[in-house]
Scaffold this motif. Structure first.
Motif, PDB file in Angstrom:
ATOM      1  N   PRO A 175       0.420  -3.905  10.034  1.00  0.00           N
ATOM      2  CA  PRO A 175      -0.461  -3.945   8.866  1.00  0.00           C
ATOM      3  C   PRO A 175      -1.312  -5.208   8.826  1.00  0.00           C
ATOM      4  CG  PRO A 175       1.794  -4.462   8.235  1.00  0.00           C
ATOM      5  CD  PRO A 175       1.813  -4.233   9.716  1.00  0.00           C
ATOM      6  N   SER A 176      -2.534  -5.103   8.264  1.00  0.00           N
ATOM      7  CA  SER A 176      -3.339  -6.312   8.096  1.00  0.00           C
ATOM      8  C   SER A 176      -2.757  -7.151   6.965  1.00  0.00           C
ATOM      9  CB  SER A 176      -4.794  -5.966   7.824  1.00  0.00           C
ATOM     10  OG  SER A 176      -4.866  -5.075   6.746  1.00  0.00           O
ATOM     11  N   PRO A 233      -7.813  -0.687   6.646  1.00  0.00           N
ATOM     12  CA  PRO A 233      -8.973  -1.238   7.370  1.00  0.00           C
ATOM     13  C   PRO A 233      -8.633  -1.532   8.835  1.00  0.00           C
ATOM     14  CG  PRO A 233      -7.901  -2.968   6.123  1.00  0.00           C
ATOM     15  CD  PRO A 233      -7.079  -1.719   5.903  1.00  0.00           C
ATOM     16  N   TYR A 234      -9.658  -1.845   9.627  1.00  0.00           N
ATOM     17  CA  TYR A 234      -9.400  -2.290  11.001  1.00  0.00           C
ATOM     18  C   TYR A 234      -8.679  -3.632  10.949  1.00  0.00           C
ATOM     19  CZ  TYR A 234     -12.744   1.219  12.684  1.00  0.00           C
ATOM     20  OH  TYR A 234     -13.379   2.397  12.978  1.00  0.00           O
ATOM     21  N   LEU A 244       0.303   4.659  11.071  1.00  0.00           N
ATOM     22  CA  LEU A 244       1.017   4.252   9.861  1.00  0.00           C
ATOM     23  C   LEU A 244       1.897   5.405   9.355  1.00  0.00           C
ATOM     24  CD1 LEU A 244       1.699   2.542   7.403  1.00  0.00           C
ATOM     25  CD2 LEU A 244      -0.558   3.004   6.462  1.00  0.00           C
ATOM     26  N   ALA A 245       1.350   6.618   9.359  1.00  0.00           N
ATOM     27  CA  ALA A 245       2.139   7.772   8.901  1.00  0.00           C
ATOM     28  C   ALA A 245       3.363   7.956   9.805  1.00  0.00           C
ATOM     29  CB  ALA A 245       1.277   9.027   8.899  1.00  0.00           C
ATOM     30  N   ALA A 291       1.304  -5.527   2.073  1.00  0.00           N
ATOM     31  CA  ALA A 291       1.209  -4.597   0.948  1.00  0.00           C
ATOM     32  C   ALA A 291       0.861  -3.178   1.403  1.00  0.00           C
ATOM     33  CB  ALA A 291       0.176  -5.088  -0.056  1.00  0.00           C
ATOM     34  N   ILE A 292       0.130  -3.055   2.505  1.00  0.00           N
ATOM     35  CA  ILE A 292      -0.252  -1.707   2.955  1.00  0.00           C
ATOM     36  C   ILE A 292       0.999  -0.887   3.250  1.00  0.00           C
ATOM     37  CG2 ILE A 292      -1.369  -0.405   4.829  1.00  0.00           C
ATOM     38  CD1 ILE A 292      -3.473  -2.541   4.954  1.00  0.00           C
ATOM     39  N   LEU A 293       1.890  -1.494   4.020  1.00  0.00           N
ATOM     40  CA  LEU A 293       3.096  -0.787   4.407  1.00  0.00           C
ATOM     41  C   LEU A 293       4.055  -0.623   3.224  1.00  0.00           C
ATOM     42  CD1 LEU A 293       4.367   0.374   6.965  1.00  0.00           C
ATOM     43  CD2 LEU A 293       5.475  -1.801   7.317  1.00  0.00           C
ATOM     44  N   PHE A 294       4.268  -1.706   2.502  1.00  0.00           N
ATOM     45  CA  PHE A 294       5.231  -1.662   1.393  1.00  0.00           C
ATOM     46  C   PHE A 294       4.776  -0.698   0.297  1.00  0.00           C
ATOM     47  CE2 PHE A 294       6.604  -6.190   2.565  1.00  0.00           C
ATOM     48  CZ  PHE A 294       7.547  -5.690   3.445  1.00  0.00           C
TER      49      PHE A 294
END
Ligand SMILES: Nc1ncnc2c1ncn2[C@@H]1O[C@H](COP(=O)(O)OP(=O)(O)OP(=O)(O)O)[C@@H](O)[C@H]1O
Length: 296
Positions: A41-42, A202-203, A73-74, A45-48
């Protein structure tokens, strides 16, 4: 990872649900190690946030440009939760049968009967697995409302082919992915969008990108890897300035380019992996200029 999650002060019921769902959770730090191919993750928070939303039974919509790691990610979430994932790739041809299943004639000896073969939606609902709906905005607007009941608090559907009423198992989760503004996409129907929690993907850049290029490409030359990371950040700046289109900065294209650069000069690899995919001559020239200043 566990301690990072605990530091988020999540309510105990969510934390314990996340832990309970995944037998592998105690080893999730391993599962996330980039060398093992998990999503990087960048920002955490994206993953959590995706984990929390799924754990609360919410549907998650991953929104981001092509090759930004939505599918990865999925897959990583499915891995972390220990729940197999069933894919649906949306297109204008997607129909109810591709989602729910179809009837077929089966023969046993001299006996023929009609059998229903379950599609990904019904299978994932019954088993409590994860359903991944890729490119959800490529489907015809009239196809997906059949899933409205599956995607709200009812989590149920009446199979139009058999009349069976299916209530999803409690662990059932839905992740969808969307690339906004690409050819062939349509704006997502509001009622459908409203059923999702949205997470931007995002990238990745900088150290995270370096780690992904090291682990997912064949390139081992550290100097070249660093130059490709700089190329990517220059391309992202150009995208933000509206000079080139978003897909030019795709992590997927950069991994391809790094692989090619093991066997050919970097400028040729960039041309094959990134530049030639674009249609617009001005965009091609802009990328070529950036590449030539970096790889002299
Ligand atoms: N943040 C990331 N962490 C790990 N791998 C990544 C990341 N971003 C991109 N990748 C890698 O880039 C490639 C493309 O990723 P992926 O297929 O998940 O993108 P996507 O967003 O689903 O693309 P599309 O919208 O075109 O379907 C894969 O090889 C994936 O492993």
């Amino acid at each position: 990872m566990t301690s990072q999650l605990e530091a988020l002060n999540l309510p105990n019921n969510i934390l314990s649900d996340i832990k309970k769902r995944s037998e592998t959770f105690k080893n999730s730090e391993d599962a996330m190690l980039i060398g093992k191919g998990g999503y990087m993750p960048s920002e955490d928070a994206i993953l959590f946030d995706a984990m929390i939303a799924l754990s609360l039974g919410k549907n998650v919509l991953l929104k981001g440009p092509t090759g930004s790691g939505k599918t990865k990610l999925a897959e990583t979430l499915s891995n972390l939760f220990g729940q197999p994932m069933h894919n649906i790739n949306c297109s204008v041809d997607l129909d109810a049968e591709a989602l729910l299943g179809y009837k077929t004639i089966s023969q046993e000896g001299s006996k023929t009967s009609i059998e229903f073969i379950e599609g990904p939606v019904i299978h994932a609902m019954k088993k409590g697995h994860i359903l991944y709906i890729d490119e959800i905005n490529m489907a015809k607007p009239e196809t997906l409302p059949i899933l409205n009941g599956v995607l709200d608090y009812r989590k149920m559907i009446t199979n139009p082919f058999t009349g069976e009423v299916i209530k999803a198992s409690s662990d059932f989760g839905v992740i969808a992915a969307i690339n906004e503004g690409y050819v062939g996409t349509v704006p997502l129907n509001e009622a459908l969008k409203n059923r999702f929690v949205v997470i931007e993907v995002p990238y990745i850049q900088g150290e995270q990108l370096k780690a992904v290029l090291r682990s997912q490409s064949m390139l081992t030359n550290e100097k070249l890897i660093s130059q490709f990371v700089t190329l990517s950040s220059d391309l992202i700046t150009q995208v933000q300035n509206g000079q080139i289109s978003e897909e030019a900065a795709s992590v997927r294209a950069l991994i391809d380019t790094c692989d090619l650069a093991v066997y050919m000069p970097p400028l040729r690899a960039i041309s094959r992996g990134i530049t030639e995919k674009l249609e617009d001559d001005r965009e091609k020239a802009a990328i070529q200029n950036i590449a030539e200043t970096l790889f002299v």
